[in-house]
Design an enzyme around this catalytic site. Structure first.
Site, PDB file in Angstrom:
ATOM      1  N   HIS A  91      18.339 129.842  15.644  1.00 31.85           N
ATOM      2  CA  HIS A  91      18.644 130.276  14.277  1.00 31.85           C
ATOM      3  C   HIS A  91      17.901 131.589  14.052  1.00 31.85           C
ATOM      4  O   HIS A  91      16.663 131.637  14.069  1.00 31.85           O
ATOM      5  CB  HIS A  91      18.204 129.222  13.262  1.00 31.85           C
ATOM      6  CG  HIS A  91      18.562 129.591  11.847  1.00 31.85           C
ATOM      7  ND1 HIS A  91      19.727 129.175  11.231  1.00 31.85           N
ATOM      8  CD2 HIS A  91      17.919 130.368  10.932  1.00 31.85           C
ATOM      9  CE1 HIS A  91      19.782 129.657  10.010  1.00 31.85           C
ATOM     10  NE2 HIS A  91      18.697 130.391   9.806  1.00 31.85           N
ATOM     11  N   CYS A  92      18.666 132.646  13.820  1.00 35.05           N
ATOM     12  CA  CYS A  92      18.074 133.976  13.693  1.00 35.05           C
ATOM     13  C   CYS A  92      17.668 134.235  12.242  1.00 35.05           C
ATOM     14  O   CYS A  92      18.545 134.291  11.359  1.00 35.05           O
ATOM     15  CB  CYS A  92      19.073 135.036  14.156  1.00 35.05           C
ATOM     16  SG  CYS A  92      18.419 136.721  14.076  1.00 35.05           S
ATOM     17  N   PRO A  93      16.369 134.416  11.959  1.00 41.63           N
ATOM     18  CA  PRO A  93      15.951 134.673  10.574  1.00 41.63           C
ATOM     19  C   PRO A  93      16.355 136.054  10.073  1.00 41.63           C
ATOM     20  O   PRO A  93      16.473 136.263   8.863  1.00 41.63           O
ATOM     21  CB  PRO A  93      14.425 134.534  10.640  1.00 41.63           C
ATOM     22  CG  PRO A  93      14.074 134.861  12.055  1.00 41.63           C
ATOM     23  CD  PRO A  93      15.225 134.371  12.880  1.00 41.63           C
ATOM     24  N   GLY A 124      20.034 135.247   9.281  1.00 40.83           N
ATOM     25  CA  GLY A 124      20.195 134.115   8.385  1.00 40.83           C
ATOM     26  C   GLY A 124      21.284 133.162   8.812  1.00 40.83           C
ATOM     27  O   GLY A 124      21.864 132.463   7.975  1.00 40.83           O
ATOM     28  N   GLN A 125      21.598 133.115  10.102  1.00 41.05           N
ATOM     29  CA  GLN A 125      22.695 132.281  10.585  1.00 41.05           C
ATOM     30  C   GLN A 125      22.332 131.727  11.958  1.00 41.05           C
ATOM     31  O   GLN A 125      21.532 132.322  12.698  1.00 41.05           O
ATOM     32  CB  GLN A 125      23.985 133.103  10.678  1.00 41.05           C
ATOM     33  CG  GLN A 125      25.196 132.374  11.213  1.00 41.05           C
ATOM     34  CD  GLN A 125      25.700 131.297  10.284  1.00 41.05           C
ATOM     35  OE1 GLN A 125      25.035 130.265  10.113  1.00 41.05           O
ATOM     36  NE2 GLN A 125      26.863 131.515   9.690  1.00 41.05           N
TER      37      GLN A 125
END
Length: 365
Positions: free
Chosen positions: A221-223, A226-227
């Site tokens: 999950h890539c901060p 956001g996805q």
């Protein structure tokens, strides 16, 4: 709906009845006689009143429909009651993660960097080539933003939850417990049971605690986006990282050229540059940091693609005790990630749901 149509017909009959028109005419005639308004002005006044009456009639029709339909004019669709934490846009066509702050920060950083380059760095570029250089930067920025939208706003590979029907739980053999096994290319693998989604997750999938979904071929999950990065948006993630690195390398190169030209022209040092063009120094510093971060990230994912692993599998050291059953060789691994057609979404978020499903979803929520 029959009651609504009857009410609207009664309203139209009352509104267009003869006494009301005679009242309007008497009022207009009285005003014309008293104030000396011309016949043309009286006709305009009648037209304005008729338009106002039609407007209020439309408003009352809408209110009647809302009253009889309970205020729900839109059909209930799957994304209305989806139990995950995703945020939907354009009636379920775009699906984003629950926290938009990282995506907003990334978007603003890209747009602001390109704007500073076009406004402040472009003024020192040679006049015969400045338009071309700035145009290329704008094209690169558009490419980066398009890839950012693709990676952040499409279904990453969400697995449907168990709605009481047959699911992947029937795959493999059962021992009476919540553990199942399947064989992939000669390697036996376990299927873990998700207590939230109530399914046996397929191999390489994971339940994202942030989005609250089981995702197929989960990478991470890539901060900053956001996805979740997974099966359906991984290639867009790679193209976004590569295009962003090219963009910032482009901005960095011409920003450094501008600083070099200023130093040769004015003979000022760092303090003088900080005073005369702080925005260019800020762009150089940010571009350098972005190139370092994106370059390291790109190398890591090129390595993962070459051995056909996800970041989650690499972090968990999933294939230490046995071989990776998905490794087909470097060439085939890159072909699988970059050129294999994207599988369709397993969840139709725009599908209409029945009242029974709606009640069950509300109970679960």
């Amino acid at each position: 709906m029959e009651e609504i149509e009857k009410d609207i017909e009664v309203m139209e009959n009352v509104a267009l009845s003869e006494p009301l028109e005679e009242g309007f005419e008497r009022e207009n005639v009285g005003v014309e006689k008293e104030n000396g308004i011309t016949a043309k002005g009286g006709n305009i006044l009648v037209t304005v009143k008729q338009k106002m009456f039609e407007f209020f009639k439309r408003v009352m029709e809408i209110e009647l429909v809302k009253h009889f339909l309970g205020g729900n004019l839109e059909r209930t669709r799957a994304y209305h009651v989806w139990p995950g934490k995703n945020v939907f846009f354009f009636h379920g066509r775009l699906i984003c993660g629950p926290d938009p702050r990282g995506l907003m920060l990334t978007s603003v950083s890209i747009i602001l960097s390109s704007w500073i380059f076009a406004i402040y760095v472009g003024e020192d570029l040679p006049s015969h080539s400045s338009s071309l250089i700035i145009s290329i930067s704008v094209i690169l920025t558009i490419i980066v933003l398009v890839n950012l939208i693709l990676v952040s706003a499409i279904d990453p590979g969400i697995i449907p939850r168990n709605d009481g029907q047959e699911t992947i739980a029937d795959v493999g053999t059962s021992t009476g417990t919540r553990r199942r096994r399947v064989t992939v290319n000669g390697v036996e693998m376990k299927l873990k049971y998700c207590r939230i989604c109530k399914i046996y997750r397929p191999p390489r999938s994971c339940h994202c605690a942030i989005c609250d979904n089981c995702v197929e071929k989960f990478d991470h999950h890539c901060p900053w986006i956001g996805q979740c990065i997974a099966l359906r948006n991984y290639r867009f993630y790679l193209t976004f990282g590569a295009s962003a690195m090219v963009l910032f390398a482009y901005l960095f190169a011409f920003s450094c050229w501008k600083i070099h030209q200023r130093v040769l022209k004015n003979g000022t040092g760092f303090i003088g540059m900080l005073r005369n063009c702080p925005e260019t120094l800020a762009l150089v510093s940010f571009s350098f940091a972005a190139i370092g971060f994106l370059g390291g990230l790109a190398l890591f994912h090129v390595y993962l693609t070459a051995i056909n692993q996800t970041a989650y599998e690499n972090f968990r050291q999933r294939y230490v005790r046995f071989r990776n059953p998905y490794d087909k060789g470097i060439l085939h691994n890159f072909m699988e990630v970059l050129f294999v057609p994207m599988p369709p979404s397993r969840v139709d978020f725009r599908a209409e749901i029945s009242s029974r499903s709606f009640s069950a979803a509300e109970t679960e929520l």
